[in-house]
Each structure stands twice: as C-alpha cells, then as structure tokens.
Design a protein around this motif. Structure first.
Motif, PDB file in Angstrom:
ATOM      1  N   PRO A  83      47.946 -87.256  17.938  1.00  0.00           N
ATOM      2  CA  PRO A  83      46.816 -86.771  17.141  1.00  0.00           C
ATOM      3  C   PRO A  83      46.188 -85.507  17.710  1.00  0.00           C
ATOM      4  N   GLU A  87      39.712 -87.236  13.827  1.00  0.00           N
ATOM      5  CA  GLU A  87      39.959 -87.361  12.395  1.00  0.00           C
ATOM      6  C   GLU A  87      41.444 -87.503  12.100  1.00  0.00           C
ATOM      7  N   ASP A  88      42.254 -86.766  12.829  1.00  0.00           N
ATOM      8  CA  ASP A  88      43.703 -86.861  12.663  1.00  0.00           C
ATOM      9  C   ASP A  88      44.188 -88.256  13.026  1.00  0.00           C
ATOM     10  N   ARG A  91      43.076 -90.821  10.330  1.00  0.00           N
ATOM     11  CA  ARG A  91      43.927 -90.692   9.132  1.00  0.00           C
ATOM     12  C   ARG A  91      45.281 -91.357   9.361  1.00  0.00           C
ATOM     13  N   THR A  92      45.876 -91.093  10.523  1.00  0.00           N
ATOM     14  CA  THR A  92      47.195 -91.665  10.830  1.00  0.00           C
ATOM     15  C   THR A  92      47.130 -93.184  10.888  1.00  0.00           C
ATOM     16  N   SER A 149      49.442 -92.250  17.149  1.00  0.00           N
ATOM     17  CA  SER A 149      48.049 -92.562  17.502  1.00  0.00           C
ATOM     18  C   SER A 149      47.829 -93.998  17.977  1.00  0.00           C
TER      19      SER A 149
END
Length: 198
Positions: A83, A87-88, A91-92, A149
């Motif tokens: 990540p 936020e990344d 989302r993952t 992640s």
C-alpha cells in the motif's frame, strides 16, 4: 557457516530459511518492482525473483548461490502491491473482504552458471469485514510493507477463512519447493541442524 545468499531484507524470509535449517547471509538488493506493460502476474513474480537472485549472487562476493523471492496478491487478475498509504490499504482490504484471492510467490536460485525459478500459487479466502476493521488493522502498522496490505503470519490471520496451498508461500517463501530447488545447488536443509541436547 553460511552456504546461501538471501537476496532480501525480509525478516519473514530469514525466519523461514532458519526454520528449515539453511545457513545464509543476507544481501538485500534494490530492483525496480514496477510491473511491465501486459506482464502477467506469474511472469511478474518470476522475473522479480530471478532478478533478485542474480543481483544477490553478483553482490554476494562469494561462490555461494543466491536466493530471490517475490510475493504478489492477485485479485481478478490484478496485482495488489504494497500500500502507498492508509487509504490505499483500506481500499485493498475492502476489495479482499469476503472474497477469494490468489497469492503468487516466485522463488529463484542462481549461481552464475545455473538458475532455477518456480512459482507457487495459493488460494486464500477472507471473511467479511468492514471499513472500521480495515482502519484498525492499518493502525497496527502491520500492513505497511505487505503485498495485498496484510500479513497472514500476524494480526491479518483473523481475516483468513480458509487457505488452499502453501502457507509458507503466503508468508513469503514456499518451503517445500525451496528445499527441492536448493538440492539442485547441493544445499541441504534441516539435515544440517545439530541434534538437540535436550
């Protein structure tokens, strides 16, 4: 005495080699891990594993073979890397929630004259969880350097409903396949561990 160069800074891969009794010396290498245009996930992990092994052998300064490995989490044919930020990662994780995905790990050994690479694919199914849970997990610090992640060997294990394939490959190194490859390079595994005195 070390008989293998580990071309990785990953503490998980060091622990896995220790687990099967392979003396090794760590030689991290720096390579570009950007996927190439239209590169398949399998070709991607194999290329990175092989590049790491070859660079590790060149940088090792000894005649020992070098081992490189790369792990990618694959969902719907897409490589989910490490990540970029919270936020990344969230989302993952929410994309993985309640779904099955693949973990693809390439392992390669090179000694200049001979190279061998193999890829192991493991199916992992996640339970359903919500955004609050994903953010709490991020706050633990564990997802920061993990493909997809999450870390199956740590707190992320609570997301795993089932697994089909190699657990150690998901952690970062498929041990059965690694042991087989190392035999080609005359490197033994646990047979070299001294008997316990207990």
């Amino acid at each position: 005495m070390a008989q293998l160069v580990l071309a990785s800074a990953s503490p998980r891969r060091r622990e896995l080699l220790d687990q099967i009794g392979v003396p090794h010396r760590v030689q991290p290498v720096d390579i570009d891990e950007t996927p190439r245009l239209n590169e398949s996930p399998r070709a991607y992990v194999e290329r990175l594993a092989l590049e790491k092994a070859q660079r590790g052998f060149e940088a090792g300064g000894a005649d020992w073979p070098a081992l490189g490995s790369d792990t990618a989490v694959i969902l719907d044919g897409e490589i989910l890397g490490k990540p970029a930020d919270e936020e990344d990662a969230v989302r993952t994780l929410l994309r993985l929630s309640g779904r099955r995905h693949q973990v693809m790990t390439g392992v390669a050994v090179a000694n200049g004259d001979h190279c061998r690479v193999e890829t192991v694919i493991t199916e992992v199914s996640f339970i359903d969880f919500d955004e609050h849970c994903a953010r709490q997990y991020w706050a633990s610090g564990e997802p920061v350097d993990k493909a997809g992640s999450y870390g199956i060997q740590g707190l992320g294990a609570v997301f795993v409903e089932s697994i089909s394939g190699s657990y150690s490959a998901v952690v970062g190194l498929p041990l059965a396949q690694t042991a087989t490859i190392l035999k080609e390079f005359n490197i033994k595994v646990w047979q070299t561990v001294p008997a316990s005195s207990a």
